[in-house]
Scaffold this motif. Structure first.
Motif, PDB file in Angstrom:
ATOM      1  N   VAL A   1      -6.996   6.372  15.620  1.00 17.29           N
ATOM      2  CA  VAL A   1      -6.763   6.065  14.208  1.00 17.29           C
ATOM      3  C   VAL A   1      -6.579   7.360  13.425  1.00 17.29           C
ATOM      4  O   VAL A   1      -7.327   8.329  13.599  1.00 17.29           O
ATOM      5  CB  VAL A   1      -7.945   5.255  13.630  1.00 17.29           C
ATOM      6  CG1 VAL A   1      -7.896   5.212  12.109  1.00 17.29           C
ATOM      7  CG2 VAL A   1      -7.922   3.852  14.193  1.00 17.29           C
ATOM      8  N   THR A   2      -5.571   7.382  12.573  1.00 12.84           N
ATOM      9  CA  THR A   2      -5.296   8.571  11.773  1.00 12.84           C
ATOM     10  C   THR A   2      -6.081   8.532  10.462  1.00 12.84           C
ATOM     11  O   THR A   2      -6.324   7.458   9.898  1.00 12.84           O
ATOM     12  CB  THR A   2      -3.801   8.691  11.449  1.00 12.84           C
ATOM     13  OG1 THR A   2      -3.378   7.514  10.749  1.00 12.84           O
ATOM     14  CG2 THR A   2      -2.975   8.838  12.718  1.00 12.84           C
ATOM     15  N   ILE A   3      -6.453   9.704  10.003  1.00 11.88           N
ATOM     16  CA  ILE A   3      -7.113   9.857   8.705  1.00 11.88           C
ATOM     17  C   ILE A   3      -6.244  10.794   7.884  1.00 11.88           C
ATOM     18  O   ILE A   3      -5.966  11.930   8.299  1.00 11.88           O
ATOM     19  CB  ILE A   3      -8.535  10.397   8.864  1.00 11.88           C
ATOM     20  CG1 ILE A   3      -9.361   9.416   9.718  1.00 11.88           C
ATOM     21  CG2 ILE A   3      -9.193  10.605   7.501  1.00 11.88           C
ATOM     22  CD1 ILE A   3     -10.730   9.934  10.092  1.00 11.88           C
ATOM     23  N   SER A   4      -5.804  10.309   6.741  1.00  6.67           N
ATOM     24  CA  SER A   4      -4.834  11.038   5.928  1.00  6.67           C
ATOM     25  C   SER A   4      -5.405  11.355   4.555  1.00  6.67           C
ATOM     26  O   SER A   4      -6.210  10.591   4.002  1.00  6.67           O
ATOM     27  CB  SER A   4      -3.543  10.218   5.752  1.00  6.67           C
ATOM     28  OG  SER A   4      -3.001   9.846   6.996  1.00  6.67           O
ATOM     29  N   LEU A   5      -4.947  12.467   4.003  1.00  6.13           N
ATOM     30  CA  LEU A   5      -5.287  12.844   2.639  1.00  6.13           C
ATOM     31  C   LEU A   5      -4.079  12.540   1.763  1.00  6.13           C
ATOM     32  O   LEU A   5      -2.978  13.046   2.013  1.00  6.13           O
ATOM     33  CB  LEU A   5      -5.655  14.325   2.558  1.00  6.13           C
ATOM     34  CG  LEU A   5      -6.095  14.843   1.192  1.00  6.13           C
ATOM     35  CD1 LEU A   5      -7.303  14.068   0.679  1.00  6.13           C
ATOM     36  CD2 LEU A   5      -6.403  16.338   1.255  1.00  6.13           C
ATOM     37  N   CYS A   6      -4.284  11.673   0.780  1.00  7.65           N
ATOM     38  CA  CYS A   6      -3.193  11.200  -0.065  1.00  7.65           C
ATOM     39  C   CYS A   6      -3.427  11.617  -1.507  1.00  7.65           C
ATOM     40  O   CYS A   6      -4.532  12.002  -1.904  1.00  7.65           O
ATOM     41  CB  CYS A   6      -3.075   9.678   0.017  1.00  7.65           C
ATOM     42  SG  CYS A   6      -2.967   9.040   1.702  1.00  7.65           S
TER      43      CYS A   6
ATOM     44  N   ALA B   1       0.825  -1.211   0.000  1.00  5.43           N
ATOM     45  CA  ALA B   1       0.000   0.000   0.000  1.00  5.43           C
ATOM     46  C   ALA B   1       0.856   1.256   0.000  1.00  5.43           C
ATOM     47  O   ALA B   1       0.521   2.254  -0.652  1.00  5.43           O
ATOM     48  CB  ALA B   1      -0.931  -0.005   1.200  1.00  5.43           C
ATOM     49  N   SER B   2       1.991   1.241   0.719  1.00  2.00           N
ATOM     50  CA  SER B   2       2.842   2.440   0.783  1.00  2.00           C
ATOM     51  C   SER B   2       3.488   2.754  -0.554  1.00  2.00           C
ATOM     52  O   SER B   2       3.885   3.892  -0.797  1.00  2.00           O
ATOM     53  CB  SER B   2       3.923   2.247   1.856  1.00  2.00           C
ATOM     54  OG  SER B   2       4.840   1.224   1.473  1.00  2.00           O
ATOM     55  N   ARG B   3       3.594   1.741  -1.420  1.00  2.00           N
ATOM     56  CA  ARG B   3       4.143   1.978  -2.752  1.00  2.00           C
ATOM     57  C   ARG B   3       3.079   2.384  -3.760  1.00  2.00           C
ATOM     58  O   ARG B   3       3.384   2.953  -4.797  1.00  2.00           O
ATOM     59  CB  ARG B   3       4.862   0.721  -3.245  1.00  2.00           C
ATOM     60  CG  ARG B   3       6.081   0.343  -2.399  1.00  2.00           C
ATOM     61  CD  ARG B   3       6.892  -0.758  -3.059  1.00  2.00           C
ATOM     62  NE  ARG B   3       6.162  -2.017  -3.117  1.00  2.00           N
ATOM     63  CZ  ARG B   3       6.199  -2.933  -2.153  1.00  2.00           C
ATOM     64  NH1 ARG B   3       6.936  -2.728  -1.059  1.00  2.00           N
ATOM     65  NH2 ARG B   3       5.515  -4.054  -2.270  1.00  2.00           N
ATOM     66  N   LEU B   4       1.831   2.074  -3.442  1.00  2.00           N
ATOM     67  CA  LEU B   4       0.744   2.370  -4.369  1.00  2.00           C
ATOM     68  C   LEU B   4       0.025   3.673  -4.046  1.00  2.00           C
ATOM     69  O   LEU B   4      -0.543   4.308  -4.924  1.00  2.00           O
ATOM     70  CB  LEU B   4      -0.267   1.217  -4.350  1.00  2.00           C
ATOM     71  CG  LEU B   4       0.252  -0.127  -4.881  1.00  2.00           C
ATOM     72  CD1 LEU B   4      -0.697  -1.251  -4.494  1.00  2.00           C
ATOM     73  CD2 LEU B   4       0.406  -0.073  -6.398  1.00  2.00           C
ATOM     74  N   ILE B   5       0.019   4.041  -2.759  1.00  2.00           N
ATOM     75  CA  ILE B   5      -0.645   5.269  -2.317  1.00  2.00           C
ATOM     76  C   ILE B   5       0.432   6.191  -1.761  1.00  2.00           C
ATOM     77  O   ILE B   5       1.089   5.855  -0.774  1.00  2.00           O
ATOM     78  CB  ILE B   5      -1.708   4.979  -1.240  1.00  2.00           C
ATOM     79  CG1 ILE B   5      -2.716   3.952  -1.754  1.00  2.00           C
ATOM     80  CG2 ILE B   5      -2.429   6.255  -0.830  1.00  2.00           C
ATOM     81  CD1 ILE B   5      -3.703   3.482  -0.707  1.00  2.00           C
ATOM     82  N   THR B   6       0.606   7.342  -2.364  1.00  2.00           N
ATOM     83  CA  THR B   6       1.719   8.219  -2.006  1.00  2.00           C
ATOM     84  C   THR B   6       1.222   9.614  -1.646  1.00  2.00           C
ATOM     85  O   THR B   6       0.057   9.952  -1.847  1.00  2.00           O
ATOM     86  CB  THR B   6       2.723   8.317  -3.164  1.00  2.00           C
ATOM     87  OG1 THR B   6       2.051   8.843  -4.323  1.00  2.00           O
ATOM     88  CG2 THR B   6       3.293   6.946  -3.504  1.00  2.00           C
ATOM     89  N   GLY B   7       2.154  10.395  -1.123  1.00  3.23           N
ATOM     90  CA  GLY B   7       1.863  11.798  -0.820  1.00  3.23           C
ATOM     91  C   GLY B   7       0.847  11.993   0.278  1.00  3.23           C
ATOM     92  O   GLY B   7      -0.003  12.898   0.198  1.00  3.23           O
ATOM     93  N   CYS B   8       0.909  11.165   1.329  1.00  2.00           N
ATOM     94  CA  CYS B   8      -0.084  11.227   2.397  1.00  2.00           C
ATOM     95  C   CYS B   8       0.318  12.218   3.485  1.00  2.00           C
ATOM     96  O   CYS B   8       1.483  12.284   3.871  1.00  2.00           O
ATOM     97  CB  CYS B   8      -0.290   9.850   3.019  1.00  2.00           C
ATOM     98  SG  CYS B   8      -0.928   8.605   1.871  1.00  2.00           S
ATOM     99  N   ARG B   9      -0.658  12.965   3.968  1.00  2.00           N
ATOM    100  CA  ARG B   9      -0.465  13.825   5.136  1.00  2.00           C
ATOM    101  C   ARG B   9      -1.651  13.647   6.071  1.00  2.00           C
ATOM    102  O   ARG B   9      -2.802  13.532   5.634  1.00  2.00           O
ATOM    103  CB  ARG B   9      -0.318  15.294   4.730  1.00  2.00           C
ATOM    104  CG  ARG B   9      -1.526  15.888   4.035  1.00  2.00           C
ATOM    105  CD  ARG B   9      -1.335  17.369   3.712  1.00  2.00           C
ATOM    106  NE  ARG B   9      -2.486  17.922   3.020  1.00  2.00           N
ATOM    107  CZ  ARG B   9      -3.586  18.386   3.622  1.00  2.00           C
ATOM    108  NH1 ARG B   9      -3.651  18.364   4.955  1.00  2.00           N
ATOM    109  NH2 ARG B   9      -4.595  18.868   2.926  1.00  2.00           N
TER     110      ARG B   9
END
Length: 498
Positions: free
Chosen positions: A475-480, A449-457
């Motif tokens: 639990v964190t909620i991030s915008l990717c 998942a870390s290689r497929l979904i990038t640019g998360c904050r």
């Protein structure tokens, strides 16, 4: 096959006192059924029930089907969903009482069994909410009852009932195979083996096979995902499960009931009148050994303790009748304390913020708290998402996805997606949804998942209003950003079972 002692020679069924217990059970469970809220598994069952199939990644279909039926009849609310759990619990009490009657227990023993069953910790936990264990508890009790009736009477026609109950058990949870193997070994070792020498046995196997076939075929056509999930449980938690197995057998029903089910284990060897029940006494240790070998969860064997309580009711009451006043008084105090503890652990009687100590014993209570607030948190994060027409909400697990599917529409949220369990089968998002991605949960470094979904904050961190330390608190909620590959290509790598 020749018949043994007929049902007419059994004590009368204590319909009035048992009926009172069952009625009170129904009232209490119904009044408390809307407390806290849905459990994460119940939200998953709601979603699965709307997508009827012969199987799901981690379970056969009966519990999702029951969820669909219950909410269709009683409303899509916690109370409506749990109406079927209440009915299953009531039926369990009646069946366990019938086992007591099968062993010669009269009115007093039947009433004792009804109260002990209804108020035991495990029964309260799985009666308050709908779980696969709720149906399993009834189905294991039915198999035990039909099997004991078969062994007592020698009437081979009871194989049909055993086969039907076993087939339904396979449609709910494949752990029933452990029960069947335990009982089979028990009959082979201790008899009466004459019940194996009848064509009714083949007929019963046929009934079970017909009921089980669609479920097995679904699993086979999907690569046996339930076995993948089971192996993961054993690999991740097997050591802890083995360490806790024996201690938890002593507390899951209630410590005060341990002497009762131990008496049930010993009674077939001491009482010639129930020697036909020795197979059940052998089945329990066999199932325990199997679970220890497999690394199964300690509560998997608990439904088999209920028939043992039923058999132990008669000697337990005889002991109470023989003992002195002081011993009876102390036993009563111990029973009262255990009942209070069982109610506090198993039912939602405490205010949610006071659940902290309970979670150490029953974490399922905490998983019923905070889902509407979770959906509010996601909605607040969604408000910050640009390009909503192409954005995706990606939940980390089936509980989160189920909560957003249930609570999301009224908060303006789109259909959520999740690569977890059967939600993965109900995805992936359409390839036209190219991002951004509102991601719930952290990405593990180095994971697919870390290689497929990038640019998360990180946008926000979820917390429930009650301050409970449950699985979704923190639990964190991030915008990717966008995916590096289309959803259809990325989905198999994102899929996970644990």
């Amino acid at each position: 096959m020749g018949a043994g002692r007929e049902s007419g020679s059994l004590p009368r069924f204590a319909a009035l006192p048992v009926g009172v217990v069952v009625a009170l059970q129904a009232v209490v469970l119904t009044l408390l059924s809307s407390r806290y809220g849905f459990h994460r598994d119940e939200l998953y069952f709601l979603a699965a029930g709307k997508r009827p199939a012969w199987g799901y990644v981690d379970q056969p279909p009966i519990t999702p089907w029951l969820a669909r039926a219950s909410t269709a009849l009683f409303g899509e609310t916690p109370m409506g969903l749990r109406a079927v759990a209440t009915l299953l619990a009531m039926a369990t009490v009646v069946v366990v009482v019938l086992i007591t009657r099968e062993g010669g227990g009269g009115r007093g023993a039947q009433l004792f069994t009804a109260v002990a069953t209804a108020l035991s910790t495990y029964v309260l936990v799985v009666s308050h909410m709908l779980a696969t264990n709720t149906a399993d508890m009834l189905l294991w009790s039915l198999i035990a009852f039909f099997g004991l009736r078969l062994l007592r009477t020698g009437d081979g026609r009871w194989w049909l009932a055993v086969g039907a109950a076993a087939g339904l058990g396979m449609m709910n949870k494949w752990l029933v195979l452990l029960l069947l193997s335990g009982l089979g070994i028990g009959v082979a070792v201790a008899g009466p083996r004459r019940v194996l020498r009848t064509w009714w046995l083949a007929a019963g196997v046929g009934v079970a096979a017909v009921l089980t076939a669609p479920v097995v075929l679904w699993q086979a056509s999907h690569g046996w995902p339930m076995l993948t999930v089971a192996s993961g449980i054993s690999e991740d938690d097997g050591g802890q499960n083995r360490v806790l197995f024996v201690p938890m057998q002593l507390v899951y029903l209630s410590p005060v009931l341990v002497p009762v089910w131990v008496a049930g284990l010993l009674r077939p060897w001491r009482d010639a009148g129930v020697r036909w029940a020795r197979a059940l006494a052998i089945a329990y240790p066999v199932v325990c050994v199997e679970l220890l070998a497999l690394g199964g969860k300690p509560y998997y064997s608990v439904p088999l303790l209920l028939p043992l309580v039923a058999l132990g009711a008669v000697p337990a009451l005889r002991w109470l009748a023989r003992t002195g006043t002081v011993a009876r008084a102390l036993t009563g105090v111990a029973a009262a304390v255990c009942v209070v503890v069982s109610v506090l652990i198993g039912l939602p009687v405490l205010p949610a913020p006071a659940l902290g100590p309970v979670l150490a014993v029953n974490k399922e209570s905490g998983e019923q708290v905070g889902w509407p607030e979770f959906a509010d948190t996601v909605a607040a994060a969604w408000a910050q998402v640009p390009d909503k027409d192409t954005a995706v909400i990606l939940a980390g697990n089936y509980g989160e996805a189920g909560a957003l599917e249930y609570y999301g529409p009224e908060r303006g949220l789109p259909q959520p997606y999740s690569p977890h369990m059967s939600f993965a089968d109900w995805g992936p998002p359409p390839d036209r949804l190219v991002g951004p991605v509102l991601l719930i949960g952290r990405l593990e470094r180095g994971s697919p998942a870390s290689r497929l979904i990038t640019g998360c904050r990180t946008v926000v961190m979820n917390h429930n209003a009650e301050g409970l330390d449950n699985d979704e608190d923190g639990v964190t909620i991030s915008l990717c950003g966008t995916l590096t590959r289309p959803w259809s290509a990325a989905w198999p790598q994102l899929r996970h079972y644990y």
